[in-house]
Scaffold this motif. Structure first.
Motif, short mmCIF file in Angstrom:
data_model
loop_
_atom_site.label_atom_id
_atom_site.label_comp_id
_atom_site.label_asym_id
_atom_site.label_seq_id
_atom_site.Cartn_x
_atom_site.Cartn_y
_atom_site.Cartn_z
N VAL A 33 0.84 -1.20 0.00
CA VAL A 33 0.00 0.00 0.00
C VAL A 33 0.88 1.25 0.00
N GLN A 34 0.80 2.00 -1.08
CA GLN A 34 1.60 3.23 -1.21
C GLN A 34 0.77 4.43 -1.65
N GLU A 35 -0.30 4.16 -2.40
CA GLU A 35 -1.13 5.24 -2.93
C GLU A 35 -2.49 5.25 -2.23
N GLU A 36 -3.29 6.23 -2.62
CA GLU A 36 -4.64 6.30 -2.05
C GLU A 36 -5.53 5.20 -2.62
N TRP A 37 -5.36 4.87 -3.91
CA TRP A 37 -6.19 3.87 -4.58
C TRP A 37 -5.34 2.69 -5.02
N HIS A 38 -5.84 1.51 -4.76
CA HIS A 38 -5.21 0.26 -5.19
C HIS A 38 -6.30 -0.73 -5.56
N ILE A 321 -9.97 -0.31 -3.86
CA ILE A 321 -9.91 0.09 -2.45
C ILE A 321 -9.31 1.48 -2.31
N ARG A 322 -9.89 2.26 -1.39
CA ARG A 322 -9.33 3.57 -1.07
C ARG A 322 -8.69 3.53 0.32
N PHE A 323 -7.43 3.90 0.39
CA PHE A 323 -6.69 3.97 1.65
C PHE A 323 -6.44 5.44 1.99
N LYS A 326 -2.09 5.78 6.93
CA LYS A 326 -1.07 4.74 7.01
C LYS A 326 -1.44 3.75 8.11
N ALA A 327 -1.37 2.49 7.76
CA ALA A 327 -1.71 1.43 8.71
C ALA A 327 -1.27 0.10 8.12
N ASP A 328 -1.30 -0.93 8.95
CA ASP A 328 -1.07 -2.30 8.48
C ASP A 328 -2.43 -2.89 8.12
N TYR A 329 -2.63 -3.14 6.84
CA TYR A 329 -3.95 -3.54 6.37
C TYR A 329 -4.02 -5.04 6.13
#
Length: 411
Positions: A33-38, A321-323, A326-329
């Motif tokens: 996870v690096q971007e807002e959308w993945h 998915i929208r992130f 920062k967290a462990d998802y």
């Protein structure tokens, strides 16, 4: 005092987040996870442990400050999409001779077509048709030749195959010939440009079919796909050269349970339709997670068909998915009585980037559940009961003896 209230509130929120996670039985770690959308592509092992409607999937993240976050997602199926454009036309000529009935249509010169739908005022027919195209009604060019159209209607069947499909053509005039000795009573014609936008599928072939002994008038075939798959269409490959037309039911194994007499299996209907020699026998249905299938063909008094294999389309589902933090998802799945998600991002799909980086997933982890210990009975042995009864008898006997003594003293 305020500190204690804040601490209590934080503990309550953390407990709520943890209780949400506890509803699920499995999870996978999400990496990258690096971007807002993945996006995440769902895998067969996730399908094997989720409900048929896929409602029991959630994305949770655990922030460094202890917060539990829920990341919203959109489930997107990479299915085929069909766009139909109806073409305006004029029916300018009708005629007939010994070779059949002829109909001429005029369309806009810029229109390209690849489908004509026909409707008739009669049933139970089998005709062959030719279709030609021309720019000036003088030079005609063959588009299709001896194309079969069919109608069967009786007490048990109502089947029509009267849609003519052909490679995309661009003529100003089209001439349709129906090879019938009598007036076919053509009542309606639709001229279309049909465009299919291909989705993403994994296609595989299954050759291991097991023919079972069923009713005399039916063929029953068991099929094992070899793995759990999310499918939305399949094709029956039939190696027979003669004409046939038969009802078919395709079922999938929905449940199994063990009894004293052995295992019992529960099947549900996946699709119903007709297999016939005039077209490819492809069946489309709402996507389902399946592994074992049962195919039932109503042969009636006809020779059973030789179904040699199945071609299966395994659909690809993505989570968009929208992130936001920062967290462990992790992706959690498999829960009882899940609710369908209702995220705001469904209303703002235009804001989602066209190109999304795919995230990777870890292996599947089982979430351990706390065993609820039953309250131990107060008396685990009958000796305790006898001992208690003896004590009660002694106490009652003592009271009775004292009462007797007090009466004698009174006398």
């Amino acid at each position: 005092m305020n500190r204690y209230l804040l601490l209590l509130l934080w503990v309550s929120v953390a407990h709520m987040g943890f209780s949400q996670v506890k509803k699920y039985n499995y999870y996978k770690d999400i990496h990258g996870v690096q971007e807002e959308w993945h996006k995440i592509i769902l895998t067969d092992d996730i399908y094997a442990k989720t409900s048929q409607h896929l409602h029991d999937i959630r994305i949770y993240g655990f922030a460094p400050n202890g917060d539990t976050l829920e990341a919203p997602y959109i489930l997107q199926a990479k299915e085929n999409k069909t766009i139909i454009n109806r073409i305006a036309f004029k029916r300018i000529n009708e005629s007939h001779n010994d070779e059949g009935y002829f109909y001429t249509f005029e369309t806009p010169s810029k229109a390209a077509i690849n489908e004509i739908n026909l409707t008739f005022r009669k049933d139970n027919f089998e005709w062959f048709v030719n279709l030609e195209g021309s720019q000036n009604q003088e030079n005609w060019y063959t588009i299709i030749d001896d194309y079969r159209i069919l109608s069967i209607r009786n007490n048990s069947t109502d089947y029509h195959f009267t849609d003519i499909n052909f490679p995309k053509s661009k003529y100003k005039y089209y001439r349709l010939q129906i090879k019938s000795a009598k007036d076919p009573l053509l009542t309606k014609v639709s001229i279309l440009e049909s465009q299919t936008i291909s989705g993403s599928f994994n296609t595989f072939k299954v050759d291991d079919l097991i023919y079972l002994k069923g009713k005399k008038t039916q063929s029953e075939i068991d099929v094992d796909l070899g793995k759990v798959s999310r499918v939305n269409s399949l094709k029956l490959n039939i190696d027979d050269k003669f004409d046939y037309y038969r009802p078919v039911t395709i079922q999938f194994l929905a449940d199994s349970f063990h009894t004293e007499k052995g295992w019992k299996y529960s099947y549900k209907t996946l699709a119903r339709g007709i297999v016939n020699s005039s077209k490819e026998n492809v069946f489309h249905f709402d996507q389902k997670t399946v592994r074992k299938l049962k195919i039932i063909v109503d042969d009636n008094q006809n020779t059973p068909l030789n179904i040699t294999s199945l071609t299966v389309n395994e659909i690809i589902n993505e989570l968009i998915i929208r992130f936001t933090k920062k967290a462990d998802y992790r992706i959690y799945f498999n829960a009882k009585h899940p609710r369908k998600t209702n995220y705001d991002i469904h209303y703002f799909t235009k804001n989602i980037p066209d190109s999304l980086q795919e995230l990777s997933l870890s292996k599947t982890f089982l979430i351990p559940k706390e065993k609820v210990e039953k309250d131990k009975p107060l008396f685990e042995s009958e000796l305790w009961i006898w001992a208690l009864m003896a004590v009660i008898i002694i106490i009652l006997g003592g009271f009775s003896f004292k009462m007797l003594n007090s009466k004698e003293v009174g006398l």
